[in-house]
Design a protein around this motif. Structure first.
Motif, mmCIF file in Angstrom:
data_model
loop_
_atom_site.group_PDB
_atom_site.id
_atom_site.type_symbol
_atom_site.label_atom_id
_atom_site.label_comp_id
_atom_site.label_asym_id
_atom_site.label_seq_id
_atom_site.Cartn_x
_atom_site.Cartn_y
_atom_site.Cartn_z
ATOM 1 N N ILE A 37 0.848 -1.195 0.000
ATOM 2 C CA ILE A 37 0.000 0.000 0.000
ATOM 3 C C ILE A 37 0.888 1.251 0.000
ATOM 4 N N VAL A 38 1.882 1.259 0.880
ATOM 5 C CA VAL A 38 2.796 2.410 0.975
ATOM 6 C C VAL A 38 3.497 2.635 -0.355
ATOM 7 N N LYS A 39 3.993 1.573 -0.953
ATOM 8 C CA LYS A 39 4.724 1.682 -2.216
ATOM 9 C C LYS A 39 3.821 2.141 -3.358
ATOM 10 N N GLY A 40 2.525 1.919 -3.236
ATOM 11 C CA GLY A 40 1.597 2.283 -4.297
ATOM 12 C C GLY A 40 0.970 3.653 -4.147
ATOM 13 N N GLY A 41 1.391 4.428 -3.142
ATOM 14 C CA GLY A 41 0.790 5.744 -2.926
ATOM 15 C C GLY A 41 1.794 6.734 -2.375
ATOM 16 N N LYS A 42 1.272 7.820 -1.876
ATOM 17 C CA LYS A 42 2.126 8.858 -1.281
ATOM 18 C C LYS A 42 1.764 8.974 0.197
ATOM 19 N N TYR A 43 2.227 8.014 0.956
ATOM 20 C CA TYR A 43 1.919 7.978 2.378
ATOM 21 C C TYR A 43 3.110 8.480 3.187
ATOM 22 N N HIS A 44 2.806 9.253 4.215
ATOM 23 C CA HIS A 44 3.872 9.765 5.081
ATOM 24 C C HIS A 44 3.640 9.427 6.558
ATOM 25 N N LYS A 45 2.415 9.026 6.920
ATOM 26 C CA LYS A 45 2.096 8.758 8.325
ATOM 27 C C LYS A 45 1.519 7.364 8.486
ATOM 28 N N PHE A 46 2.056 6.665 9.514
ATOM 29 C CA PHE A 46 1.571 5.338 9.863
ATOM 30 C C PHE A 46 1.117 5.349 11.318
ATOM 31 N N LEU A 70 13.588 -2.396 12.862
ATOM 32 C CA LEU A 70 14.841 -2.359 12.097
ATOM 33 C C LEU A 70 14.662 -2.609 10.603
ATOM 34 N N VAL A 71 13.744 -3.473 10.249
ATOM 35 C CA VAL A 71 13.591 -3.843 8.839
ATOM 36 C C VAL A 71 12.470 -3.046 8.193
ATOM 37 N N TRP A 72 11.264 -3.182 8.734
ATOM 38 C CA TRP A 72 10.103 -2.585 8.084
ATOM 39 C C TRP A 72 10.166 -1.059 8.070
ATOM 40 N N LYS A 73 10.419 -0.441 9.212
ATOM 41 C CA LYS A 73 10.464 1.035 9.259
ATOM 42 C C LYS A 73 11.555 1.587 8.356
ATOM 43 N N ALA A 74 12.702 0.923 8.326
ATOM 44 C CA ALA A 74 13.803 1.395 7.475
ATOM 45 C C ALA A 74 13.407 1.339 6.004
ATOM 46 N N GLU A 75 12.772 0.245 5.592
ATOM 47 C CA GLU A 75 12.351 0.127 4.196
ATOM 48 C C GLU A 75 11.276 1.161 3.862
ATOM 49 N N MET A 76 10.309 1.350 4.762
ATOM 50 C CA MET A 76 9.219 2.284 4.491
ATOM 51 C C MET A 76 9.693 3.731 4.466
ATOM 52 N N LEU A 77 10.756 4.030 5.200
ATOM 53 C CA LEU A 77 11.323 5.375 5.165
ATOM 54 C C LEU A 77 11.763 5.731 3.744
ATOM 55 N N GLU A 78 12.265 4.748 3.017
ATOM 56 C CA GLU A 78 12.682 4.972 1.629
ATOM 57 C C GLU A 78 11.512 5.417 0.749
ATOM 58 N N TYR A 79 10.292 5.106 1.159
ATOM 59 C CA TYR A 79 9.097 5.464 0.400
ATOM 60 C C TYR A 79 8.384 6.678 0.986
ATOM 61 N N GLY A 80 9.031 7.362 1.944
ATOM 62 C CA GLY A 80 8.468 8.585 2.487
ATOM 63 C C GLY A 80 7.649 8.427 3.753
ATOM 64 N N LEU A 81 7.520 7.217 4.270
ATOM 65 C CA LEU A 81 6.746 6.984 5.491
ATOM 66 C C LEU A 81 7.650 7.272 6.697
ATOM 67 N N ASN A 82 7.590 8.514 7.187
ATOM 68 C CA ASN A 82 8.509 8.906 8.252
ATOM 69 C C ASN A 82 7.815 9.350 9.537
ATOM 70 N N VAL A 83 6.492 9.431 9.537
ATOM 71 C CA VAL A 83 5.743 9.817 10.735
ATOM 72 C C VAL A 83 5.065 8.566 11.275
ATOM 73 N N HIS A 84 5.363 8.255 12.515
ATOM 74 C CA HIS A 84 4.793 7.058 13.149
ATOM 75 C C HIS A 84 4.107 7.456 14.441
#
Length: 147
Positions: free
Chosen positions: A57-66, A86-100
């Motif tokens: 879902i993250v990779k298919g859109g412009k998401y910044h908050k989880f 360590l794995v998931w958050k780091a990968e999602m950061l590459e797609y702009g998901l930086n607010v948790h």
């Protein structure tokens, strides 16, 4: 699944999927994804599978908050948290998901376990991405959306 769920006046979430362990909603217009755990314990393989689906879902859109609503949990599982952190958050950061935003169970022991585990992860993995993330703990989904 065309059901829109209005949580706040300006946010309309669509149910993306619901399974035995979780429910995931997304507001593509505002770039927010919510994952609500529905049970008191999620086996690690099922946890990872849920988050792999969220990744798509993250990779298919412009998401910044989880927003991660963990209030149903009654068991703390360190390996799941380490993988997520360590794995998931780091990968999602590459797609702009930086607010948790995280909503923890009300039991104080659970919060204490999360903080101890987080400190250990940071100490044992100094190359983590925490300094590049905006992480806050909230008491409700509404608060998490608005902060």
């Amino acid at each position: 699944m065309n059901d829109l769920i209005s949580i706040t006046e300006n946010h309309h979430f669509q149910l993306v999927f619901e399974e035995k362990y979780s429910k995931v909603l997304a507001d593509g217009d505002n770039g927010i994804i919510i994952c609500e755990l529905l049970v008191d314990y999620v086996p690690i393989e099922d946890f990872k599978e849920t988050f792999h689906k969220i990744s798509k879902i993250v990779k298919g859109g412009k998401y910044h908050k989880f927003i991660f609503d963990k209030r149903a949990l009654r068991a703390f599982h360190q390996p799941s948290m380490e993988w997520y952190f360590l794995v998931w958050k780091a990968e999602m950061l590459e797609y702009g998901l930086n607010v948790h935003r995280k909503i923890l169970p009300s039991e104080k022991w659970f919060e204490k376990m999360v903080m101890i585990a987080k400190a250990q992860i940071i100490q044992n993995h100094p190359d983590n991405v925490i300094d590049r993330l905006d992480i806050q703990y909230c008491d409700s989904v509404e608060e998490a959306i608005l902060t």
